[in-house]
Design an enzyme around this catalytic site. Sequence first.
Site, short mmCIF file in Angstrom:
data_model
loop_
_atom_site.label_atom_id
_atom_site.label_comp_id
_atom_site.label_asym_id
_atom_site.label_seq_id
_atom_site.Cartn_x
_atom_site.Cartn_y
_atom_site.Cartn_z
CD GLU A 89 34.17 60.91 32.51
OE1 GLU A 89 33.74 60.89 31.32
OE2 GLU A 89 34.81 61.84 32.99
CB CYS A 145 32.45 63.24 29.37
SG CYS A 145 32.89 64.00 30.95
#
Length: 703
Positions: free
Chosen positions: A274, A313
């Site tokens: 990720e 993120c």
Amino acid sequence: MTTTATAPQATVDTVETVPSFVMDAWWTPDAGSSASAVPVRDASTGEVLAKVSTEGLDLAAVVEYGRTTGQTELGKLTFHQRALKLKELAQYLNARREHFYNFSFQTGATKIDSMVDIDGGIGVLFTFGSKGRRELPNSQVVVDGPMEVLSKDGCFAGEHIYTRIPGVAVQINAFNFPVWGMLEKFAPAFLAGVPTIVKPATPTGYVAAAVVKAIVESNILPKGSLQLISGSVRGLLDVLDYRDLVAFTGSASTAKSLKSHPNVVEGGVRFTSETDSLNAAILGPDAVEGTPEFDAFVKSVVTEMTVKAGQKCTAIRRAIVPQELVPAVSAAIGKRIAERVVLGDPRGEGVTMGALASVEQLEDVRAAVQSMLDAGGELAYGTLDSPSVTSADGTTGVVDGGAFMAPVVLNWDNPEAEAIHSLEAFGPVSSVIGYKDLADAVRLAARGGGSLVASVCTNDPEAARELVTGIAAHHGRVLMLNREDARSSTGHGSPVPHLVHGGPGRAGGGEELGGIRSVLHHMQRTAIQGSPNMLTAVTGVWHTGADRNFTVETEGAHPFRKHLSTLRIGDAVRSDLRQVTLEDISAFANSTGDTFYAHTNQEAAEANPFFPGIVAHGYLLLSWAAGLFVEPAPGPVLANYGLENARFLTPVAAGDSIRVTLTAKKITPRETDEYGEVAWDAVLTNQNDEIVATYDVLTLVEK
């Protein structure tokens, strides 16, 4: 009062090393290894807090301990037993949150930021503790889909099962969420039965270490199920193989380097990542100034810019709005920041946004913003100058050594500028760009190259449909925000453990969370083939064609007279035949009001291609079946709590007869109660042994 604060000066030699927890013992490097140690600083003051080093740590031994002791101890537990330990651990950590907040403040996180990280991480444990007991069997094997019959006589069949991978789950986490990032990976791995080796990012790893210390002190987890490496893990991939899994969160460049390791490329190490994500929020054409959607959009952008100082993120990097609304949206964002954001040390009174995690991170973000300015961006709000901030003692001024940055909003004359869609400033920075129409908005969002999340803010269902279906394949998650859900929404940037967290392309192409899906990521799906008896033996679930034990005939005991301690998979009862009459069908139709023509009108029923004439109601047959198999006296069966998978296959006309065969299919004892669930395979057949109906009966049975 305005001052310039100077941080107390400590050196690496005068502070302690953040410990690792490996092979069920705390470990730090030998004395004298400080030359290779990395200093960790308070994000707000610049004070050296600790040092980090793994010099001398035997990584191969750490991995082997997980593969042996960790696998063995976790293998003693069922899914439900592991789930209960997650719940117990969540309760233990929940009572100690304030202790963890004190460490979190040193990372630059405010109280709200710390709650997102710490409370959010504990919440993941609670969720998997609950879902594991609700959605997984109380066993160690997960059956995936129905049995596939592979032979005409039914003696050879196949299906898919999940079993845990036989290695370790190496979890490499980013600096921005030292607790949530650790627990959101740990929970599904633990529930799957796979030992975890967690490697937190150096700048904030001491927070993760504080939580692991509490976990160790709780003595809840089996030995070897969790190990912590505080510091460099260079060489770790060298000792991994196809049995192991690596779950990485961080930069795309680091992910690329790890993915290129020979043990990943050739050795079969499972790798999921990720990484960077230029997430977008799209404002619908209907969401003009004064609408609830406009206000919700502005609030969402500001929240994502300032929570964790934009170090998320999932933060909104691109606010994509109708081109005529660019000035209004930019001004509204700036106004909300000016009114609500107080920048400073999280320990200071009234501070709502803290520092970036480190001075190095500050330098990276400023450099990224400067590159965007050089590429055509313009400052619509904010500055790159060192801001005046509130210190812990309430004074204000520029703090030497503090990693503070003011929120920045950028405008672009050219929404096609490559920098908007390729550069990520991982801090309190967002760009507002204009689109011409919905198709243009979809195209601009997709230029992010794959993202973790996008928001679509509109109250127009058609606009929502066009935008969501247009961008969905480019994103791992899409939030639809309007006046109906704005108050209750968890927000653009908040992954929830029930849903997938991850995204395609630039975002890494991996998945984390997602409920039981994330548990299955830590398991191997295997096709198994054999006789129904062998499939039953492996899965613990009775399969059609496997042996039955008709207990009334062989033992003189109805299976409903058996407690869980004596009931066995395959225990069964078969009823006598009961004839159906036209009077029965008419009486049921009249008493229930279900006078559908197939049950009441001979001529119309005969005209239907599915029926020979008037037929019995399916629900009448199910009711009769219960009367045929039930044991009426009080006993171990406490309640019937449902039916599943009901199918009516052959119509039953007046004059036909039915019987039921009931077989114990699946037994699930509850770990915390004096009863469990039993699923019974029910098959209704007629006088010619043709299958009339099939379904599962669900009961609660005393242990």
